[in-house]
Design an enzyme around this catalytic site. Structure first.
Site, mmCIF file in Angstrom:
data_model
loop_
_atom_site.group_PDB
_atom_site.id
_atom_site.type_symbol
_atom_site.label_atom_id
_atom_site.label_comp_id
_atom_site.label_asym_id
_atom_site.label_seq_id
_atom_site.Cartn_x
_atom_site.Cartn_y
_atom_site.Cartn_z
ATOM 1 N N LYS A 123 8.386 7.874 -4.514
ATOM 2 C CA LYS A 123 7.196 7.426 -5.236
ATOM 3 C C LYS A 123 6.717 8.458 -6.248
ATOM 4 C CE LYS A 123 5.771 4.464 -1.468
ATOM 5 N NZ LYS A 123 4.748 4.177 -0.467
ATOM 6 N N ASP A 150 3.813 9.278 0.481
ATOM 7 C CA ASP A 150 4.619 8.759 1.588
ATOM 8 C C ASP A 150 5.850 8.076 1.009
ATOM 9 O OD1 ASP A 150 3.968 5.446 2.287
ATOM 10 O OD2 ASP A 150 2.857 6.450 0.708
ATOM 11 N N GLY A 189 0.810 -1.210 0.000
ATOM 12 C CA GLY A 189 0.000 0.000 0.000
ATOM 13 C C GLY A 189 0.836 1.250 0.000
ATOM 14 N N THR A 190 0.143 2.350 -0.179
ATOM 15 C CA THR A 190 0.766 3.666 -0.219
ATOM 16 C C THR A 190 -0.342 4.697 -0.264
ATOM 17 O OG1 THR A 190 2.438 5.001 -1.322
ATOM 18 C CG2 THR A 190 0.888 3.871 -2.737
ATOM 19 N N THR A 191 0.044 5.938 -0.228
ATOM 20 C CA THR A 191 -0.876 7.029 -0.531
ATOM 21 C C THR A 191 -0.126 8.071 -1.336
ATOM 22 O OG1 THR A 191 -2.103 6.674 1.514
ATOM 23 C CG2 THR A 191 -2.429 8.783 0.403
#
EC number: 3.4.25.1
Length: 197
Positions: free
Chosen positions: A39, A23, A6-8
């Site tokens: 990212k 992030d 996951g990530t945002t």
């Protein structure tokens, strides 16, 4: 193999430019691989993409877009617009829908005008004023919807983007909460910074 990652990542468009924020944590299942991954990937000096999904797939996409942008500049003597690059990427993703790139991408830039677009793995393309990708999207979008105004200045937009990723990091276990990568793109160019929380 069914492993969760996951990530945002978020993107905001205002009259003076574009803010991309993400992030910097890379996770695999219950393990944090690193706290220092970028990212947000520059494609040109005025366009960048954010990554949510397979690292190898997004690296391949970045190489394709960089080559296409150079070829366009060489052929036409002017830079490819963000809107044109988003449409190109949409076509690339759709061509591969039977063996898709496992990514969700925000593309943002300022060539003729500030532009933000969200692309899904099958090439679905949405141009918008703000967007988010990754596992923390519900938390980030809530902050963006509450705080976004068309007349935001670039600094206020940056603060909003940081707040959105920070909120996702507080609630989504797959989103990092220690450091945020922020890229600001204006008519004057691109600036990258890291914000430690």
């Amino acid at each position: 193999m069914n492993r969760k990652t996951g990530t945002t990542t978020v993107g905001i468009r205002v009259k003076d430019g574009v803010i991309l924020a993400a992030d910097t944590q890379a996770s695999l299942d219950h393990m944090v691989e690193t706290l220092n991954i970028r990212k947000i990937i520059p494609i040109t000096d005025r366009i960048a993409i954010t990554t949510a999904g397979s690292v190898g797939d997004v690296q391949m996409i970045a190489r394709i877009l960089e080559a296409e942008a150079r070829y366009y500049q060489f052929t036409w003597g002017r830079p490819m617009t963000t809107r044109a690059m988003a449409n190109l990427l949409s076509n690339i993703l759709n061509e591969n829908k039977w063996f898709p790139y496992l990514v969700q991408i925000i593309i943002g830039g300022y060539v003729d005008e500030p532009t933000i677009a969200n692309l899904d793995p099958l090439g679905g393309l949405i141009f918008d004023d703000y967007t988010a990708t990754g596992s923390g999207t519900p938390f980030a979008i809530a902050i963006l919807e509450e705080g976004y105004r068309k007349n935001l200045g670039i600094e206020k937009a940056k603060e909003l983007a940081i707040k959105a990723v920070k909120a996702a990091g507080a609630r989504d276990v797959y989103t990092g909460s220690k450091k945020i990568q922020v890229v600001t793109i204006t008519k004057d160019g691109m600036k990258e910074e890291f914000v430690t929380l």
